[in-house]
Design a protein around this motif. Sequence first.
Motif, PDB file in Angstrom:
ATOM      1  N   ALA A 277       0.818  -1.215   0.000  1.00  0.00           N
ATOM      2  CA  ALA A 277       0.000   0.000   0.000  1.00  0.00           C
ATOM      3  C   ALA A 277       0.854   1.269   0.000  1.00  0.00           C
ATOM      4  O   ALA A 277       0.433   2.303  -0.529  1.00  0.00           O
ATOM      5  CB  ALA A 277      -0.938  -0.004   1.204  1.00  0.00           C
ATOM      6  N   THR A 278       2.065   1.192   0.578  1.00  0.00           N
ATOM      7  CA  THR A 278       2.920   2.388   0.621  1.00  0.00           C
ATOM      8  C   THR A 278       3.270   2.898  -0.778  1.00  0.00           C
ATOM      9  O   THR A 278       3.621   4.065  -0.941  1.00  0.00           O
ATOM     10  CB  THR A 278       4.247   2.130   1.374  1.00  0.00           C
ATOM     11  OG1 THR A 278       4.978   1.115   0.690  1.00  0.00           O
ATOM     12  CG2 THR A 278       4.017   1.737   2.809  1.00  0.00           C
ATOM     13  N   SER A 279       3.174   2.042  -1.772  1.00  0.00           N
ATOM     14  CA  SER A 279       3.517   2.462  -3.137  1.00  0.00           C
ATOM     15  C   SER A 279       2.332   3.133  -3.827  1.00  0.00           C
ATOM     16  O   SER A 279       2.454   3.563  -4.975  1.00  0.00           O
ATOM     17  CB  SER A 279       3.946   1.243  -3.956  1.00  0.00           C
ATOM     18  OG  SER A 279       2.823   0.396  -4.159  1.00  0.00           O
TER      19      SER A 279
ATOM     20  N   LEU B 123      -3.764  -1.581   6.248  1.00  0.00           N
ATOM     21  CA  LEU B 123      -4.009  -0.146   6.081  1.00  0.00           C
ATOM     22  C   LEU B 123      -4.138   0.286   4.624  1.00  0.00           C
ATOM     23  O   LEU B 123      -4.019   1.476   4.313  1.00  0.00           O
ATOM     24  CB  LEU B 123      -2.883   0.645   6.753  1.00  0.00           C
ATOM     25  CG  LEU B 123      -2.684   0.362   8.247  1.00  0.00           C
ATOM     26  CD1 LEU B 123      -1.472   1.116   8.774  1.00  0.00           C
ATOM     27  CD2 LEU B 123      -3.928   0.729   9.044  1.00  0.00           C
ATOM     28  N   ALA B 124      -4.380  -0.650   3.740  1.00  0.00           N
ATOM     29  CA  ALA B 124      -4.434  -0.291   2.319  1.00  0.00           C
ATOM     30  C   ALA B 124      -5.594   0.667   2.034  1.00  0.00           C
ATOM     31  O   ALA B 124      -5.450   1.603   1.242  1.00  0.00           O
ATOM     32  CB  ALA B 124      -4.553  -1.549   1.468  1.00  0.00           C
TER      33      ALA B 124
ATOM     34  N   ALA C  44      -8.593  -7.190   4.343  1.00  0.00           N
ATOM     35  CA  ALA C  44      -7.765  -6.332   3.490  1.00  0.00           C
ATOM     36  C   ALA C  44      -8.153  -6.420   2.016  1.00  0.00           C
ATOM     37  O   ALA C  44      -7.664  -5.645   1.196  1.00  0.00           O
ATOM     38  CB  ALA C  44      -6.294  -6.706   3.654  1.00  0.00           C
ATOM     39  N   GLY C  45      -9.012  -7.373   1.675  1.00  0.00           N
ATOM     40  CA  GLY C  45      -9.404  -7.522   0.270  1.00  0.00           C
ATOM     41  C   GLY C  45      -8.328  -8.118  -0.612  1.00  0.00           C
ATOM     42  O   GLY C  45      -8.295  -7.848  -1.809  1.00  0.00           O
TER      43      GLY C  45
ATOM     44  N   GLU D 200       2.750  -2.009  13.950  1.00  0.00           N
ATOM     45  CA  GLU D 200       2.341  -2.879  12.841  1.00  0.00           C
ATOM     46  C   GLU D 200       1.008  -2.469  12.245  1.00  0.00           C
ATOM     47  O   GLU D 200       0.479  -3.165  11.380  1.00  0.00           O
ATOM     48  CB  GLU D 200       2.311  -4.345  13.297  1.00  0.00           C
ATOM     49  CG  GLU D 200       3.687  -4.932  13.586  1.00  0.00           C
ATOM     50  CD  GLU D 200       4.535  -5.165  12.321  1.00  0.00           C
ATOM     51  OE1 GLU D 200       3.969  -5.228  11.213  1.00  0.00           O
ATOM     52  OE2 GLU D 200       5.759  -5.273  12.469  1.00  0.00           O
ATOM     53  N   GLY D 201       0.472  -1.339  12.719  1.00  0.00           N
ATOM     54  CA  GLY D 201      -0.799  -0.876  12.159  1.00  0.00           C
ATOM     55  C   GLY D 201      -0.835   0.640  12.082  1.00  0.00           C
ATOM     56  O   GLY D 201      -1.881   1.264  12.280  1.00  0.00           O
TER      57      GLY D 201
END
Lengths: 336, 336
Positions: B82-84, B200-201, B120-121, B270-271
């Motif tokens: 998700a960071t990307s 967290l996406a 998270a899907g 971690e979150g």
Amino acid sequence: MRSDRILLAHGSGGTMMAELIKDVFMERFGDPTLHRMDDASVLDVPTGRIAMSTDTYVVSPVFFPGGDIGRLAVAGTVNDIATSGATPLYLTVGFVLEEGFLVEDLRRIITTMADTADEAGVRIVTGDTKVVERGHGDGIYINTAGVGSVPEGVDLSGSHCKAGDVVLLSGTLGDHGIAVISVREGLTFTTTIETDAAPLAKMCLAVRAAAPDVRCFRDPTRGGLASTLNELAGASGVSITVDETLVPVRDQVRGACEMLGYDVFQVANEGKMVAVVPAEQVEAALAAMKAAPYGEDAAMIGEVAEGPAGRVYVRTAFGARRIMDMLVGEQLPRIC
Amino acid sequence: MRSDRILLAHGSGGTMMAELIKDVFMERFGDPTLHRMDDASVLDVPTGRIAMSTDTYVVSPVFFPGGDIGRLAVAGTVNDIATSGATPLYLTVGFVLEEGFLVEDLRRIITTMADTADEAGVRIVTGDTKVVERGHGDGIYINTAGVGSVPEGVDLSGSHCKAGDVVLLSGTLGDHGIAVISVREGLTFTTTIETDAAPLAKMCLAVRAAAPDVRCFRDPTRGGLASTLNELAGASGVSITVDETLVPVRDQVRGACEMLGYDVFQVANEGKMVAVVPAEQVEAALAAMKAAPYGEDAAMIGEVAEGPAGRVYVRTAFGARRIMDMLVGEQLPRIC
């Protein structure tokens, strides 16, 4: 690197981990995406379909004749991706290092990984390193996961084998398993038996080009040819019969198996490919396999029949027929 | 399953491994691609650009307040992807099991993984299991690697921070590290401190929608906020100053850090997500973060300035300014 052994602090996320990444990993793994040091790597894929695969490598010992855990870790995942008909493109690498592991050994393994990735034409694009306390690992465990690009229209699966198809094997059986056990048990032979670990994606592409209706590829690793063929026969609801006299096995491997009480059909390989091909394309497929790197000893070894579903037979040199069973229990732990 | 503990034979590639896969893994991991049991999974990707990431999880103990190694393993890789700016799609899973590990504990961990993936899907599409002898592992190590789809035009990187940008943090610091160490050391508090492990996406997607020029996301895991900000400052050639009074920390976590001599900026999360956002979009970004799952305590915590390159400062409650150093040595081994 200020320490010649891995310390817990190398897994901390702090300054010593940054030093390990820079001095050891980045020196050998040269991919520009990796060097960006973001948490994820962004990459192009030419088609809308990808193949994904993963394997963790826990082989013991980590160095053995003809290779090491690094060559296995790259070739193994490349080969799993190649079985789908994909062109392998990108690998991720996850290390679990045990406190006290020699940094020099890590460098050697990383060099092998970089060389094998170059040979296979894949890029190592992102990684992770964890360190566990002495006594909670075994030197080094390596996970690789990979992505390949699947051409349109390609749909290979172990469930696609049909009666009348022919089974091809790309070379001699059992070399990897016997190479590892020979080091572990201190066995000596007149010549050293070396692992067959090798990336086979180019072979798979060549076979598919020559035999466009190839049903599936499968690399006979843990559990050997016996597991592979039983899985294919089960998934496709067919039987497979292998002619024992057609299966290439080195004399020394055959001898070692007899001495150790192993069935060579159950011994692990790391540089062999099984292909199931419709009969009318088998000559072309075999020629392509033989012409590909690591395929010179390729042979037709058996055929697919209608039933009984899931059954695999071996026709022996004396004309008898026996069942080729999957391994029950454990023969050779930590082979890959 | 005929055995209630993991045996070496479960890693053999033979019949017992097939039984483990069918009875334990397939029962909880329901993806149809996985159930095809081919060596690689073939998957659609909607764009021509993917994000890839990997992490291995060796946390000890494997169960802790609020979560377990399975939740970490899924959320951690989802967050890295998700960071990307990508939408996480597919995960691979590699297990290293120690001989003797309870099958019941494995089922519990796999259930958490399946649940976290659903939340998270993402789809768990392929996997691998190795078994090592008693004394050569620590119950269970899990590697996950993942692929996400990157929308056209999105290019986030830790090297994109600019003077004037604002640093957002999605919630309280230090919860995961203190939750794990409290179990390990038998510490008791008036209420239990739970891990913050969470995917967290969706938060990242919401922030990017609200603040299209967001420079980067980064999850402050091992090494904590200190490593994250030092990496960003270094990669972008800027300085970052954090206002200590603005950083959300639970009282019990602050107290535990004081007692244990930990710097809360160096404790693993971690979150949590760090986002660096241009000043003109920060209000919108913060509102989106607060409205997203797990973002209710989000706050602006600092700002980016021109130099000195790579330096991170903390402004204390008393107006003094000190350097926020990266962790030197090892504070909390096996935290993730």
